[in-house]
Motif scaffolding. Structure first.
Motif, PDB file in Angstrom:
ATOM      1  N   GLY A   1      -2.219 -20.635  22.016  1.00 48.64           N
ATOM      2  CA  GLY A   1      -3.402 -20.234  21.249  1.00 48.64           C
ATOM      3  C   GLY A   1      -3.666 -18.722  21.841  1.00 48.64           C
ATOM      4  N   LYS A   2      -4.454 -18.155  20.862  1.00 51.13           N
ATOM      5  CA  LYS A   2      -4.925 -16.789  21.127  1.00 51.13           C
ATOM      6  C   LYS A   2      -5.696 -16.666  22.438  1.00 51.13           C
ATOM      7  CE  LYS A   2      -5.814 -14.000  17.668  1.00 51.13           C
ATOM      8  NZ  LYS A   2      -6.441 -13.156  16.654  1.00 51.13           N
ATOM      9  N   TRP A   3      -6.499 -17.689  22.530  1.00 49.62           N
ATOM     10  CA  TRP A   3      -7.478 -17.633  23.852  1.00 49.62           C
ATOM     11  C   TRP A   3      -6.821 -18.389  24.896  1.00 49.62           C
ATOM     12  CZ3 TRP A   3      -9.682 -13.201  23.046  1.00 49.62           C
ATOM     13  CH2 TRP A   3      -9.989 -13.119  21.790  1.00 49.62           C
ATOM     14  N   SER A   4      -5.757 -19.192  25.173  1.00 51.06           N
ATOM     15  CA  SER A   4      -5.139 -19.947  25.839  1.00 51.06           C
ATOM     16  C   SER A   4      -4.927 -19.090  27.206  1.00 51.06           C
ATOM     17  CB  SER A   4      -3.873 -20.466  25.555  1.00 51.06           C
ATOM     18  OG  SER A   4      -4.188 -21.044  24.447  1.00 51.06           O
TER      19      SER A   4
ATOM     20  N   VAL B   1      11.610 -23.449  32.349  1.00 52.54           N
ATOM     21  CA  VAL B   1      11.877 -21.945  32.580  1.00 52.54           C
ATOM     22  C   VAL B   1      12.858 -21.279  31.673  1.00 52.54           C
ATOM     23  CG1 VAL B   1      12.634 -20.247  34.326  1.00 52.54           C
ATOM     24  CG2 VAL B   1      10.963 -22.400  34.869  1.00 52.54           C
ATOM     25  N   GLY B   2      12.538 -20.478  31.069  1.00 52.63           N
ATOM     26  CA  GLY B   2      13.298 -19.462  29.960  1.00 52.63           C
ATOM     27  C   GLY B   2      13.053 -19.914  28.401  1.00 52.63           C
ATOM     28  N   ASP B   3      12.232 -21.012  28.340  1.00 52.54           N
ATOM     29  CA  ASP B   3      11.855 -21.525  26.913  1.00 52.54           C
ATOM     30  C   ASP B   3      10.834 -20.331  26.337  1.00 52.54           C
ATOM     31  OD1 ASP B   3      13.223 -23.660  27.095  1.00 52.54           O
ATOM     32  OD2 ASP B   3      11.441 -24.998  27.270  1.00 52.54           O
ATOM     33  N   ARG B   4      11.068 -20.094  24.978  1.00 51.32           N
ATOM     34  CA  ARG B   4      10.347 -19.308  24.345  1.00 51.32           C
ATOM     35  C   ARG B   4       9.076 -20.088  23.593  1.00 51.32           C
ATOM     36  NH1 ARG B   4      11.706 -13.440  22.240  1.00 51.32           N
ATOM     37  NH2 ARG B   4      10.012 -12.868  21.085  1.00 51.32           N
ATOM     38  N   ILE B   5       7.767 -19.748  23.949  1.00 54.87           N
ATOM     39  CA  ILE B   5       6.701 -20.644  23.140  1.00 54.87           C
ATOM     40  C   ILE B   5       5.633 -19.994  22.597  1.00 54.87           C
ATOM     41  CG2 ILE B   5       7.080 -22.327  25.335  1.00 54.87           C
ATOM     42  CD1 ILE B   5       4.513 -21.002  26.330  1.00 54.87           C
ATOM     43  N   LEU B   6       4.919 -20.607  21.821  1.00 53.49           N
ATOM     44  CA  LEU B   6       3.973 -20.402  21.001  1.00 53.49           C
ATOM     45  C   LEU B   6       2.585 -20.826  21.524  1.00 53.49           C
ATOM     46  CD1 LEU B   6       3.272 -18.524  18.363  1.00 53.49           C
ATOM     47  CD2 LEU B   6       3.329 -20.742  17.047  1.00 53.49           C
TER      48      LEU B   6
ATOM     49  N   VAL C   1       0.125 -25.175  24.797  1.00 54.57           N
ATOM     50  CA  VAL C   1       1.341 -24.935  24.359  1.00 54.57           C
ATOM     51  C   VAL C   1       1.417 -25.523  22.889  1.00 54.57           C
ATOM     52  CG1 VAL C   1       3.972 -24.594  24.345  1.00 54.57           C
ATOM     53  CG2 VAL C   1       2.717 -24.462  26.598  1.00 54.57           C
ATOM     54  N   MET C   2       1.630 -24.806  21.841  1.00 53.50           N
ATOM     55  CA  MET C   2       1.770 -25.333  20.497  1.00 53.50           C
ATOM     56  C   MET C   2       3.079 -25.553  20.101  1.00 53.50           C
ATOM     57  SD  MET C   2      -1.126 -23.223  18.093  1.00 53.50           S
ATOM     58  CE  MET C   2      -1.599 -21.683  19.170  1.00 53.50           C
ATOM     59  N   GLY C   3       4.065 -25.044  20.694  1.00 52.66           N
ATOM     60  CA  GLY C   3       5.427 -25.449  20.376  1.00 52.66           C
ATOM     61  C   GLY C   3       6.423 -24.628  21.091  1.00 52.66           C
ATOM     62  N   ILE C   4       7.730 -25.054  20.944  1.00 52.91           N
ATOM     63  CA  ILE C   4       8.862 -24.101  21.527  1.00 52.91           C
ATOM     64  C   ILE C   4       9.545 -23.505  20.553  1.00 52.91           C
ATOM     65  CG2 ILE C   4      10.832 -24.214  23.026  1.00 52.91           C
ATOM     66  CD1 ILE C   4       9.641 -26.633  24.381  1.00 52.91           C
ATOM     67  N   ILE C   5       9.720 -22.262  20.509  1.00 50.57           N
ATOM     68  CA  ILE C   5      10.583 -21.598  19.401  1.00 50.57           C
ATOM     69  C   ILE C   5      12.027 -21.492  19.833  1.00 50.57           C
ATOM     70  CG2 ILE C   5      10.924 -19.024  18.434  1.00 50.57           C
ATOM     71  CD1 ILE C   5       7.934 -18.600  19.326  1.00 50.57           C
ATOM     72  N   ASP C   6      12.775 -22.241  18.727  1.00 47.01           N
ATOM     73  CA  ASP C   6      14.107 -22.435  19.106  1.00 47.01           C
ATOM     74  C   ASP C   6      15.163 -21.299  18.254  1.00 47.01           C
ATOM     75  OD1 ASP C   6      16.603 -23.523  19.457  1.00 47.01           O
ATOM     76  OD2 ASP C   6      16.138 -25.109  17.928  1.00 47.01           O
ATOM     77  N   ASN C   7      14.721 -20.360  17.460  1.00 48.11           N
ATOM     78  CA  ASN C   7      15.514 -19.486  16.875  1.00 48.11           C
ATOM     79  C   ASN C   7      16.523 -19.839  16.066  1.00 48.11           C
ATOM     80  OD1 ASN C   7      14.057 -17.275  18.049  1.00 48.11           O
ATOM     81  ND2 ASN C   7      15.222 -16.973  19.821  1.00 48.11           N
ATOM     82  N   GLY C   8      16.495 -21.240  15.608  1.00 45.84           N
ATOM     83  CA  GLY C   8      17.625 -21.690  14.622  1.00 45.84           C
ATOM     84  C   GLY C   8      19.015 -21.902  15.139  1.00 45.84           C
ATOM     85  N   THR C   9      19.030 -21.873  16.566  1.00 43.87           N
ATOM     86  CA  THR C   9      20.431 -22.074  17.091  1.00 43.87           C
ATOM     87  C   THR C   9      20.913 -23.614  16.889  1.00 43.87           C
ATOM     88  OG1 THR C   9      19.491 -22.483  19.318  1.00 43.87           O
ATOM     89  CG2 THR C   9      20.395 -20.285  19.000  1.00 43.87           C
TER      90      THR C   9
END
Length: 104
Positions: free
Chosen positions: A68-71, A61-66, A90-98
């Motif tokens: 698919g368009k039709w998922s 919970v709270g993770d920012r994810i990427l 889910v293709m991946g978790i976006i980390d924002n470089g922290t």
């Protein structure tokens, strides 16, 4: 209302798309594509493996994810549009470089 996904499903809130393009052009609502980025609002306990043990999810919970368009399946809870999808969508978790800044 509370909602708890079952097994390896997650509940996702789409992140709103940018109103302007990189060149500063304002994009009208009719020309916008649905964002493929979202925030995990709720997650199930995990799927069972061949041995019958619960395999916990990689997303939390709270993770920012990427995704698919039709998922996923669109639902409406408490007046808010959300998506229910399997963790495999889910293709991946976006980390924002922290983590990169901490390592340096």
């Amino acid at each position: 209302m509370t909602f708890r996904p079952l097994h390896d499903r997650i509940l996702v809130r789409r992140v709103e798309a940018e109103e302007k393009s990189a060149g500063g052009i304002i994009i009208p609502d009719t020309a916008k594509e649905k964002p493929m980025e979202g925030e995990v609002v709720a997650a199930g306990p995990g799927a069972r493996n061949e041995a019958g043990q619960v395999q916990p999810l990689d997303v939390a919970v709270g993770d920012r994810i990427l995704f698919g368009k039709w998922s996923g399946t669109e639902i409406r809870l408490d007046g808010e549009d959300l998506l229910i999808m399997k963790e495999s969508d889910v293709m991946g978790i976006i980390d924002n470089g922290t983590a990169l800044r901490k390592a340096a």
